[in-house]
Every structure is written in structure tokens, then in C-alpha cells.
Design a protein around this motif. Structure first.
Motif, mmCIF file in Angstrom:
data_model
loop_
_atom_site.group_PDB
_atom_site.id
_atom_site.type_symbol
_atom_site.label_atom_id
_atom_site.label_comp_id
_atom_site.label_asym_id
_atom_site.label_seq_id
_atom_site.Cartn_x
_atom_site.Cartn_y
_atom_site.Cartn_z
ATOM 1 N N THR A 190 0.842 -1.193 0.000
ATOM 2 C CA THR A 190 0.000 0.000 0.000
ATOM 3 C C THR A 190 0.883 1.251 0.000
ATOM 4 O O THR A 190 2.037 1.205 0.432
ATOM 5 C CB THR A 190 -0.914 0.019 1.236
ATOM 6 O OG1 THR A 190 -0.101 -0.015 2.421
ATOM 7 C CG2 THR A 190 -1.853 -1.174 1.241
ATOM 8 N N SER A 194 -1.497 0.980 6.539
ATOM 9 C CA SER A 194 -2.893 0.558 6.441
ATOM 10 C C SER A 194 -3.152 -0.603 7.389
ATOM 11 O O SER A 194 -2.229 -1.144 8.010
ATOM 12 C CB SER A 194 -3.243 0.177 4.998
ATOM 13 O OG SER A 194 -2.429 -0.904 4.558
ATOM 14 N N SER A 220 -7.131 2.927 6.509
ATOM 15 C CA SER A 220 -5.905 3.686 6.277
ATOM 16 C C SER A 220 -5.583 4.551 7.482
ATOM 17 O O SER A 220 -6.489 5.042 8.174
ATOM 18 C CB SER A 220 -6.057 4.572 5.038
ATOM 19 O OG SER A 220 -6.237 3.792 3.871
#
Length: 223
Positions: A190, A194, A220
Motif C-alpha cells: 500500500t 494501512s 488507512s
């Protein structure tokens, strides 16, 4: 006259004994039906693969690219709070089973959530993985029973062993068949820190003693 009165009492006693026997049989039958209606113990993660090792934050960025998003130093989680669904649980560390699938906390309704120690710690770059049971046959609802009720925008926090707190916002909640679990989407690299929360969901397969799907919450790190 005394004899008839004794006979009446005997008849009443016999009738009362019969009533108690019938009541006992009814309660037993109800109990058996109730036990049978409950799903047997769940094999929650039997077909959920473990994440592949992720590159470090240094190698996951292009040369010369700076880290723009907030990130925290490594520190294992010790508590998870999700106010929207009333979850306030300790977090233990878990590893892998012999077959390479994710391990789980003990199968009890009061078992904590489990952080996969092969994933980043919450607040580090990449997806931190926390799993938990949805329910148990013996005790009923477990720590992630209401996980499917979360929606985008809900907030949650993870307290870490260094006493810092990583705060996240939910971006997506999805259900995936176990036979088609999207490892790349759930575990893939990512752009910033996250979190993935995973539990069981969907219909229950009594033959395999397992739910057919997994609920995955994507979140997130807040700035």
C-alpha cells in the motif's frame, strides 16, 4: 371416608409425577434441538493464505521518492478499539499454521484479536493484519461478530506497546468467498500505513464446519 381421600391424593401425586416427567422430556428435547441448531466449532481460516513478505519501506519507494504520508516506528499492537461496533479488545501475536495459513486466537468468545506478526505493525508502511473470530458454537458471539456492520468513514484505533496510538479510518468493507480470497488486494503493498481486519462471514457449511466467506475491513492511517 378416609380411604377415598387417600386415593385422591395418590391420583394427584401420580398426575403430578406424570406432568413433571412430560415437562422434563420437553425441556430435554428443546435443549437437544437448540444444541443441534448451533453451528459446530468453526475452522475459520482453513483456506485463507498468509501474506507474502512485503518489501521494506526503503525498497517499496522509487529512487528519490520521499515518504509523504505519516508513519510510525515499529511497535507491536496490544489493544484494538472500534467504537462503532463496541469492540475493545486486547491484541495478541499469532503466526502461521503448519500448512502455511494464518493461525488464530483460541476458539472462545472472550478470545482477543490476533495480529499476524509477519505483517507490519499498525502505523508502519504496508498492511497490518489483525484477525478475530466471529462466533463459537459453545459461547456465541465473539470479538469480531459485528465486524460486517462497519462502513467507510468509521474510525478505529490501535494502541501499541510503546504507548503510542495509531488511528485509522475505514475505507472499505468487503466479503470474499474463501475459495477466491484476493490475497494481492488484501495483503498487497500500500502507498502508506494501512490495516486489514479479517473474520468469517457468509453462509455456514456444516459439512466442512466452516463459514464459506471472509469479511475484510480495509482501513488507512489518519494523518
Amino acid at each position: 371416608m378416609p380411604a377415598p381421600r387417600l386415593e385422591i391424593r395418590d391420583r394427584r401425586a401420580a398426575a403430578f409425577s406424570l406432568l413433571l416427567a412430560m415437562l422434563g422430556a420437553t425441556i430435554t428435547a428443546i435443549g437437544l434441538r437448540t444444541d443441534d441448531a448451533l453451528p459446530p466449532p468453526v475452522l475459520a481460516w482453513e483456506s485463507v493464505p498468509a501474506p507474502r513478505p512485503l518489501p521494506t519501506s526503503a525498497t517499496s519507494r522509487k529512487p528519490g521518492q520521499k515518504q509523504k504520508q505519516k508513519q510510525l516506528r515499529p511497535s507491536p499492537p496490544d489493544r484494538l478499539d472500534i467504537p462503532a461496533i463496541g469492540v475493545h479488545t486486547p491484541v495478541s501475536a499469532i503466526g502461521l499454521r503448519a500448512d502455511g495459513t494464518l493461525d488464530v486466537p483460541p476458539l472462545r468468545s472472550d478470545a482477543p484479536a490476533g495480529w499476524y506478526r509477519g505483517s507490519p505493525t499498525p502505523g508502519e508502511p504496508g498492511p497490518a493484519i489483525i484477525v478475530g473470530h466471529v462466533d463459537t458454537a459453545r459461547d456465541g458471539a465473539a470479538v469480531f461478530f459485528r465486524l460486517r456492520e462497519l462502513k467507510a468513514g468509521d474510525s478505529l484505533s490501535v494502541r501499541r506497546t510503546d504507548r503510542s496510538v495509531a488511528r485509522f479510518t475505514v475505507t472499505k468493507v468487503a466479503s470474499y468467498p474463501k475459495k477466491a480470497f484476493p490475497s494481492d488486494e488484501v495483503y498487497g503493498t500500500t502507498p502508506g500505513p494501512s490495516l486489514r481486519l479479517i473474520t468469517c462471514g457468509g453462509s455456514f457449511d456444516r459439512d466442512r464446519r466452516s463459514y464459506r466467506s471472509n469479511i475484510v475491513v480495509f482501513a488507512s492511517l489518519l494523518p
